[in-house]
Every structure is written in structure tokens, then in C-alpha cells.
Design a protein around this motif. Structure first.
Motif, mmCIF file in Angstrom:
data_model
loop_
_atom_site.group_PDB
_atom_site.id
_atom_site.type_symbol
_atom_site.label_atom_id
_atom_site.label_comp_id
_atom_site.label_asym_id
_atom_site.label_seq_id
_atom_site.Cartn_x
_atom_site.Cartn_y
_atom_site.Cartn_z
ATOM 1 N N LYS A 1 0.792 -1.226 0.000
ATOM 2 C CA LYS A 1 0.000 0.000 0.000
ATOM 3 C C LYS A 1 0.830 1.285 0.000
ATOM 4 O O LYS A 1 0.285 2.367 -0.203
ATOM 5 N N HIS A 2 2.110 1.189 0.244
ATOM 6 C CA HIS A 2 2.938 2.392 0.286
ATOM 7 C C HIS A 2 4.316 2.083 -0.295
ATOM 8 O O HIS A 2 4.730 0.919 -0.346
ATOM 9 N N SER A 3 5.030 3.120 -0.708
ATOM 10 C CA SER A 3 6.372 2.952 -1.261
ATOM 11 C C SER A 3 7.223 4.173 -0.940
ATOM 12 O O SER A 3 6.702 5.288 -0.791
ATOM 13 N N ILE A 4 8.524 3.942 -0.830
ATOM 14 C CA ILE A 4 9.499 5.002 -0.581
ATOM 15 C C ILE A 4 10.499 5.031 -1.727
ATOM 16 O O ILE A 4 11.093 4.005 -2.073
ATOM 17 N N ILE A 5 10.675 6.196 -2.316
ATOM 18 C CA ILE A 5 11.669 6.385 -3.382
ATOM 19 C C ILE A 5 12.675 7.422 -2.897
ATOM 20 O O ILE A 5 12.302 8.532 -2.511
ATOM 21 N N ILE A 6 13.958 7.051 -2.901
ATOM 22 C CA ILE A 6 15.022 7.978 -2.498
ATOM 23 C C ILE A 6 15.660 8.554 -3.756
ATOM 24 O O ILE A 6 16.143 7.812 -4.619
ATOM 25 N N LEU A 7 15.668 9.872 -3.850
ATOM 26 C CA LEU A 7 16.148 10.558 -5.041
ATOM 27 C C LEU A 7 17.277 11.524 -4.686
ATOM 28 O O LEU A 7 17.090 12.432 -3.873
ATOM 29 N N ALA A 8 18.448 11.338 -5.271
ATOM 30 C CA ALA A 8 19.544 12.295 -5.090
ATOM 31 C C ALA A 8 19.248 13.544 -5.899
ATOM 32 O O ALA A 8 18.766 13.464 -7.037
ATOM 33 N N GLU A 9 19.527 14.708 -5.331
ATOM 34 C CA GLU A 9 19.178 15.976 -5.968
ATOM 35 C C GLU A 9 19.817 16.149 -7.339
ATOM 36 O O GLU A 9 19.302 16.887 -8.184
ATOM 37 N N GLY A 10 20.934 15.464 -7.587
ATOM 38 C CA GLY A 10 21.606 15.581 -8.877
ATOM 39 C C GLY A 10 20.894 14.872 -10.004
ATOM 40 O O GLY A 10 21.215 15.083 -11.180
ATOM 41 N N VAL A 11 19.918 14.047 -9.678
ATOM 42 C CA VAL A 11 19.167 13.316 -10.703
ATOM 43 C C VAL A 11 18.027 14.164 -11.244
ATOM 44 O O VAL A 11 17.832 14.292 -12.452
ATOM 45 N N ALA A 12 17.248 14.727 -10.344
ATOM 46 C CA ALA A 12 16.085 15.521 -10.737
ATOM 47 C C ALA A 12 15.515 16.228 -9.516
ATOM 48 O O ALA A 12 15.878 15.921 -8.382
ATOM 49 N N SER A 13 14.622 17.154 -9.758
ATOM 50 C CA SER A 13 13.876 17.795 -8.672
ATOM 51 C C SER A 13 12.885 16.789 -8.107
ATOM 52 O O SER A 13 12.147 16.135 -8.861
ATOM 53 N N GLY A 14 12.847 16.678 -6.797
ATOM 54 C CA GLY A 14 11.917 15.756 -6.172
ATOM 55 C C GLY A 14 10.476 16.088 -6.517
ATOM 56 O O GLY A 14 9.659 15.193 -6.769
ATOM 57 N N ILE A 15 10.157 17.375 -6.550
ATOM 58 C CA ILE A 15 8.790 17.806 -6.846
ATOM 59 C C ILE A 15 8.399 17.411 -8.268
ATOM 60 O O ILE A 15 7.315 16.859 -8.507
ATOM 61 N N GLU A 16 9.289 17.666 -9.232
ATOM 62 C CA GLU A 16 8.996 17.323 -10.622
ATOM 63 C C GLU A 16 8.929 15.810 -10.807
ATOM 64 O O GLU A 16 8.075 15.308 -11.548
ATOM 65 N N TYR A 17 9.811 15.094 -10.125
ATOM 66 C CA TYR A 17 9.816 13.642 -10.264
ATOM 67 C C TYR A 17 8.534 13.046 -9.676
ATOM 68 O O TYR A 17 7.957 12.106 -10.215
ATOM 69 N N GLY A 18 8.076 13.618 -8.563
ATOM 70 C CA GLY A 18 6.832 13.154 -7.959
ATOM 71 C C GLY A 18 5.647 13.341 -8.888
ATOM 72 O O GLY A 18 4.762 12.475 -8.975
ATOM 73 N N LYS A 19 5.617 14.461 -9.607
ATOM 74 C CA LYS A 19 4.535 14.717 -10.558
ATOM 75 C C LYS A 19 4.555 13.694 -11.688
ATOM 76 O O LYS A 19 3.489 13.217 -12.127
ATOM 77 N N ARG A 20 5.750 13.347 -12.155
ATOM 78 C CA ARG A 20 5.864 12.357 -13.233
ATOM 79 C C ARG A 20 5.315 11.006 -12.788
ATOM 80 O O ARG A 20 4.589 10.343 -13.535
ATOM 81 N N ILE A 21 5.661 10.628 -11.566
ATOM 82 C CA ILE A 21 5.188 9.335 -11.054
ATOM 83 C C ILE A 21 3.674 9.339 -10.898
ATOM 84 O O ILE A 21 2.984 8.368 -11.251
#
Length: 319
Positions: A214-234
Motif C-alpha cells: 500500500k505504500h512505497s518510498i523512493i530515495i532521489l539524489a538531488e543531482g538526478v532531478a527535482s523531487g517535486i517534478e519527479y513526484g509529478k511524473r510518477i
């Protein structure tokens, strides 16, 4: 040597104070006067240099940040700035300098060494992105700060059955994201050293939902992408409810862990030993729990690499 100086430069990291303390007390133990340069290379150019005593570093081993403060300094990248810094040291009879910092700080120390002024580097950066050492001062503390935050976020992710993207520091290096993701059981870890496979992230999320997760955690290094933008894509690709947390500078603060305090004490003391032995252009580090010394030029010309097997393991365990 009768007089030595110490400065901290670049981004602060937990354990810098412990390293300063070690340098000061090791110098005094050897009857060497020690001076603190305030505000990094900027303070060096401007002559903000003061003598330190045993009491100057009392009650700081457990404190985050740096007692000597830090600042960025474009002027020190110039020949004129470097010569002015050397002159400020020589005018006070200071014969050697210990630089506590990361890649950019070491480039300044390398330039001083090339100009004949003895310098030793002590690696301190939460990114753990310096070649020649297994760990840099501050990495362990920042890592534990991230893990603590992820554990708390997972509680609410579970309660609300959401997917969370957690953005951590690491513009060019993924050690923080990789270690934190593996330690916290993240479903996906995205780091600069590996190409972002967005479809793989989406597939993992769907696969988890299909088996009842029911839940998931994704760890994103800032050098890959903006967390906010990546969240929108997902969210657009999965129709799942996604929340984003950007941990930011909270990762740099806090009381250093026991590991970072001990590491800082060992490296700071060894830097004094090497400087008093007449060497220059050296970085002290730790490999296989042994204190080592490498040429700064070699360190700066070698790219830090992640542990590939750890990255593979994170994928294997997050099936």
C-alpha cells in the motif's frame, strides 16, 4: 614548525568541530602555536586569523557546524588571492596550514602547496565524494539524519497508503541516497552515477501494488532531478497518490555521531603529524579502518566511485 593554522571551507559538515579540536590540541601537545582562520579562504585573504588555546575548543566535540565558520571565496581562485592569503599567514609567522573541507577546499590547498606553502587536507563533506578515503567527516551523521527522517515518513506513508519521493543531497555523488535507501528499505534509489530508468521505478510501484503493498518510498539524489517534478511524473504515470519531501539542509546539521567524532579526531591529529614531519600537498583519509595519506593532486584527479555491488543489492532486496 612553531606556528600552524587551521581553517574550514566549503559546505559545513557534522564533525568539523571535532577535527578542529583535534588539530588544536595535538599542536599544543607538541608545543606548537595554533591559529584559527575564520570564514575559510575569504577570512584568510582578509586576515581574520586568531590564536587558539586549549579552552578555545572546549565543549565543541559534540556540536555540528564549524566554530571557525565557512564561506565561499571566488577571489581565492586567483593568483592574487592566493598570494594575499600566503602573505597574511607569513606576516604572523605561520608556517603551515591544515584545510578541513571537500573538493573545492582541497583545490585551494593544492594551489598553496604548489606555491611553496605547506598544506594538509582533511576530508569533511556529507557527500562522501572524495577519492582516497572510505569515509569523509560528516557522512555518517548526515546518513543517520536521513534514515531517521525516512523512518518517520514511512509511518505516515503506511497510514495514508501513499508513495513518497524523498529528495536528499548529492548533486554529483549518490552515496547518501544509496546508503540511506539500502538502510531504510526504499523501493527505488536514484543516483547521479546511474542512468534514471523511470519505467523501472513505475514497474516496481505497480508490482508492489499487485501483491498488496500500500505504500512505497523512493530515495532521489538531488543531482538526478527535482523531487517535486519527479513526484509529478510518477503521479501522472501511475495514478497513485504521491507526496514529496525535500530534506534540504537539515542533512548538514546536528550533533555528529560517535563514528564521525572519532574519525575527525583521528584525521585531525594525523594531519598535524604529517605537517610537523615537513610534508605538504597531502590529504589524510581512512581505508579499511587505517589512516592513510595521499597526494592532493592524486586525490583531485581521481573520480570517486560508488560501490556497485551495494547498488545491485538494493535492487535485489526491493523486489
Amino acid at each position: 614548525m612553531k606556528k600552524v593554522a587551521v581553517l574550514t571551507s566549503g559546505g559545513d559538515s557534522p564533525g568539523m568541530n571535532a577535527a578542529i579540536r583535534a588539530v588544536v590540541r595535538k599542536c599544543i601537545y607538541h608545543n606548537v602555536d595554533v591559529y584559527g582562520v575564520m570564514y575559510g579562504y575569504q577570512g584568510l585573504i582578509e586576515g581574520h586569523i586568531e590564536k587558539l588555546e586549549i579552552g578555545s575548543v572546549g565543549d565543541i566535540i559534540h556540536r555540528g557546524g564549524t566554530k571557525l565558520h565557512s564561506a565561499r571565496c571566488e577571489d581565492f581562485k586567483t593568483e592574487e588571492g592566493q598570494r594575499k592569503g600566503i602573505n597574511e599567514l607569513k606576516e604572523r609567522g605561520i608556517e603551515g596550514l591544515i584545510v578541513i573541507g571537500g573538493d573545492g577546499s582541497f583545490r585551494g590547498a593544492e594551489k598553496l602547496s604548489e606555491k611553496g606553502f605547506p598544506c594538509i587536507g582533511v576530508p569533511a563533506t556529507i557527500d562522501n565524494d572524495i577519492a582516497g578515503t572510505d569515509y569523509t567527516i560528516g557522512f555518517d551523521t548526515a546518513l543517520n539524519t536521513i534514515i531517521d527522517a525516512v523512518d518517520k515518513i514511512r509511518d505516515t506513508a503506511t497510514s495514508h497508503e501513499r508513495t513518497y519521493v524523498i529528495e536528499v543531497m548529492g548533486r554529483d555523488a549518490g552515496d547518501l541516497a544509496l546508503w540511506a535507501g539500502l538502510a531504510a528499505g526504499a523501493e527505488s534509489i536514484l543516483i547521479p552515477e546511474k542512468e534514471d530508468d523511470f519505467q523501472d521505478v513505475v514497474t516496481r510501484l505497480h508490482r508492489g501494488r499487485e501483491r498488496g503493498k500500500k505504500h512505497s518510498i523512493i530515495i532521489l539524489a538531488e543531482g538526478v532531478a527535482s523531487g517535486i517534478e519527479y513526484g509529478k511524473r510518477i503521479e501522472e504515470a501511475t495514478n497513485l497518490e504521491v507526496r514529496v519531501t525535500v530534506l534540504g539542509h537539515i542533512q548538514r546539521g546536528g550533533s555528529p555521531t560517535a563514528f564521525d567524532r572519532v574519525l575527525a579526531s583521528r584525521l585531525g591529529a594525523e594531519a598535524v603529524n604529517i605537517l610537523l614531519a615537513g610534508e605538504s600537498g597531502i590529504m589524510v583519509g581512512i581505508r579499511n579502518n587505517r589512516i592513510v595519506a595521499d597526494d592532493l593532486s592524486q586525490v583531485l584527479s581521481t573520480k570517486h566511485i560508488i560501490e556497485e555491488k551495494m547498488f545491485d543489492l538494493s535492487k535485489e532486496l526491493s523486489i
